[in-house]
Design a protein around this motif. Structure first.
Motif, PDB file in Angstrom:
ATOM      1  N   MET A 181      -2.500  19.960   2.496  1.00 54.89           N
ATOM      2  CA  MET A 181      -1.807  20.724   1.489  1.00 54.89           C
ATOM      3  C   MET A 181      -1.328  19.807   0.355  1.00 54.89           C
ATOM      4  O   MET A 181      -1.443  20.156  -0.803  1.00 54.89           O
ATOM      5  N   VAL A 182      -0.809  18.648   0.709  1.00 54.87           N
ATOM      6  CA  VAL A 182      -0.344  17.708  -0.296  1.00 54.87           C
ATOM      7  C   VAL A 182      -1.525  17.169  -1.085  1.00 54.87           C
ATOM      8  O   VAL A 182      -1.448  17.026  -2.313  1.00 54.87           O
ATOM      9  N   ASP A 183      -2.612  16.901  -0.380  1.00 53.30           N
ATOM     10  CA  ASP A 183      -3.798  16.384  -1.057  1.00 53.30           C
ATOM     11  C   ASP A 183      -4.350  17.405  -2.049  1.00 53.30           C
ATOM     12  O   ASP A 183      -4.791  17.036  -3.135  1.00 53.30           O
ATOM     13  N   THR A 184      -4.309  18.668  -1.689  1.00 53.15           N
ATOM     14  CA  THR A 184      -4.764  19.715  -2.593  1.00 53.15           C
ATOM     15  C   THR A 184      -3.897  19.765  -3.843  1.00 53.15           C
ATOM     16  O   THR A 184      -4.401  19.928  -4.958  1.00 53.15           O
ATOM     17  N   ALA A 185      -2.597  19.600  -3.659  1.00 52.60           N
ATOM     18  CA  ALA A 185      -1.694  19.595  -4.808  1.00 52.60           C
ATOM     19  C   ALA A 185      -1.945  18.380  -5.699  1.00 52.60           C
ATOM     20  O   ALA A 185      -1.870  18.487  -6.930  1.00 52.60           O
ATOM     21  N   LEU A 186      -2.246  17.239  -5.089  1.00 52.77           N
ATOM     22  CA  LEU A 186      -2.565  16.060  -5.888  1.00 52.77           C
ATOM     23  C   LEU A 186      -3.831  16.266  -6.702  1.00 52.77           C
ATOM     24  O   LEU A 186      -3.898  15.914  -7.889  1.00 52.77           O
ATOM     25  N   VAL A 187      -4.865  16.848  -6.084  1.00 58.29           N
ATOM     26  CA  VAL A 187      -6.114  17.121  -6.804  1.00 58.29           C
ATOM     27  C   VAL A 187      -5.858  18.118  -7.925  1.00 58.29           C
ATOM     28  O   VAL A 187      -6.340  17.950  -9.054  1.00 58.29           O
ATOM     29  N   ALA A 188      -5.085  19.166  -7.639  1.00 66.15           N
ATOM     30  CA  ALA A 188      -4.791  20.169  -8.660  1.00 66.15           C
ATOM     31  C   ALA A 188      -3.996  19.552  -9.818  1.00 66.15           C
ATOM     32  O   ALA A 188      -4.258  19.861 -10.992  1.00 66.15           O
ATOM     33  N   GLY A 189      -3.068  18.688  -9.502  1.00 68.64           N
ATOM     34  CA  GLY A 189      -2.285  18.040 -10.552  1.00 68.64           C
ATOM     35  C   GLY A 189      -3.134  17.118 -11.410  1.00 68.64           C
ATOM     36  O   GLY A 189      -2.979  17.072 -12.632  1.00 68.64           O
TER      37      GLY A 189
END
Length: 70
Positions: A1-9
């Protein structure tokens, strides 16, 4: 979930999707997985230094070992 947020950011900041995923994977590799062998090597070095220090102690300074009961 955190990795997805990093990619999205990163993609929202203007990075391409492939480069954002690569950057997050490299970050995760460095921040999590490469620390494990470094910590293991540090633990081995500390253990070896402790054993060498115990060998150099005079006999009256060595901690006594308790007898183990069967």
């Amino acid at each position: 979930m955190v990795d997805t947020a990093l990619v999205a950011g990163l993609t929202a900041a203007g990075a391409g999707a492939a480069s954002a995923v690569a950057a997050v994977l490299i970050y995760r590799l460095i921040s999590c997985w490469l620390l494990l062998p470094v910590g293991g090597l540090a633990a081995l070095a500390l253990r070896r230094n402790d054993l060498q220090a115990r060998r150099m102690m005079p006999r009256f300074h060595r901690p006594r070992r308790r007898a183990t009961r069967p």
